[in-house]
Design a protein around this motif. Structure first.
Motif, short mmCIF file in Angstrom:
data_model
loop_
_atom_site.label_atom_id
_atom_site.label_comp_id
_atom_site.label_asym_id
_atom_site.label_seq_id
_atom_site.Cartn_x
_atom_site.Cartn_y
_atom_site.Cartn_z
N ARG A 48 151.61 -16.00 60.38
CA ARG A 48 152.34 -15.70 59.14
C ARG A 48 153.22 -14.45 59.24
O ARG A 48 153.75 -13.99 58.25
CB ARG A 48 151.40 -15.56 57.94
N TYR A 72 163.61 -14.12 57.03
CA TYR A 72 163.14 -14.76 58.25
C TYR A 72 162.03 -15.76 57.92
O TYR A 72 161.27 -15.56 56.99
CB TYR A 72 162.60 -13.71 59.23
N ALA A 73 161.93 -16.79 58.73
CA ALA A 73 160.84 -17.76 58.58
C ALA A 73 159.53 -17.11 59.00
O ALA A 73 159.51 -16.23 59.85
CB ALA A 73 161.13 -18.98 59.45
N GLU A 74 158.42 -17.57 58.41
CA GLU A 74 157.10 -17.08 58.80
C GLU A 74 156.59 -17.86 60.00
O GLU A 74 156.84 -19.06 60.13
CB GLU A 74 156.11 -17.26 57.65
N CYS A 75 155.84 -17.19 60.86
CA CYS A 75 155.18 -17.85 61.98
C CYS A 75 154.13 -18.80 61.41
O CYS A 75 153.39 -18.44 60.49
CB CYS A 75 154.52 -16.80 62.87
N TYR A 107 165.30 -22.70 58.24
CA TYR A 107 165.06 -23.66 59.32
C TYR A 107 163.90 -24.56 58.97
O TYR A 107 162.83 -24.09 58.58
CB TYR A 107 164.78 -22.92 60.63
N LYS A 108 164.10 -25.85 59.11
CA LYS A 108 163.04 -26.83 58.84
C LYS A 108 162.37 -27.19 60.17
O LYS A 108 163.00 -27.70 61.07
CB LYS A 108 163.62 -28.10 58.22
N GLU A 147 164.87 -18.39 57.57
CA GLU A 147 163.91 -18.98 56.65
C GLU A 147 164.26 -20.43 56.30
O GLU A 147 163.39 -21.25 56.06
CB GLU A 147 163.85 -18.14 55.37
N TYR A 173 163.69 -16.35 63.43
CA TYR A 173 164.41 -17.54 63.01
C TYR A 173 164.70 -17.51 61.51
O TYR A 173 163.96 -16.90 60.73
CB TYR A 173 163.60 -18.80 63.37
N THR A 185 159.37 -14.24 61.89
CA THR A 185 159.90 -14.65 63.19
C THR A 185 161.34 -14.17 63.30
O THR A 185 161.85 -13.49 62.41
CB THR A 185 159.88 -16.19 63.33
N THR A 238 158.02 -22.86 63.46
CA THR A 238 158.55 -21.59 63.97
C THR A 238 157.38 -20.70 64.38
O THR A 238 156.36 -20.64 63.71
CB THR A 238 159.39 -20.86 62.91
#
Length: 59
Positions: free
Chosen positions: A29, A22-25, A38-39, A36, A34, A32, A42
């Protein structure tokens, strides 16, 4: 009934991830919902809600 309030515009949102990683907030941090890969910006659900509270108009 009249809608006498404003809402946050429906901007583009990242796609929800099927699973890790997962992507970090960008604020706290935390992970999320979403992917990882994703550009873009987030936010975790908590920070997303807090941002909505900050940007909501009062009247």
């Amino acid at each position: 009934m009249s809608e006498d309030y404003c809402t946050i515009g429906e901007g583009p949102k990242p796609p929800v991830a099927d699973g890790p990683p997962y992507a970090e907030c960008v604020v706290c941090r935390e992970p999320t919902e979403y992917p990882e890969a994703y550009k873009g910006i987030t936010l975790c659900p908590v920070c997303e809600w807090q941002e909505a509270q900050r940007t909501a108009c009062s009247g």
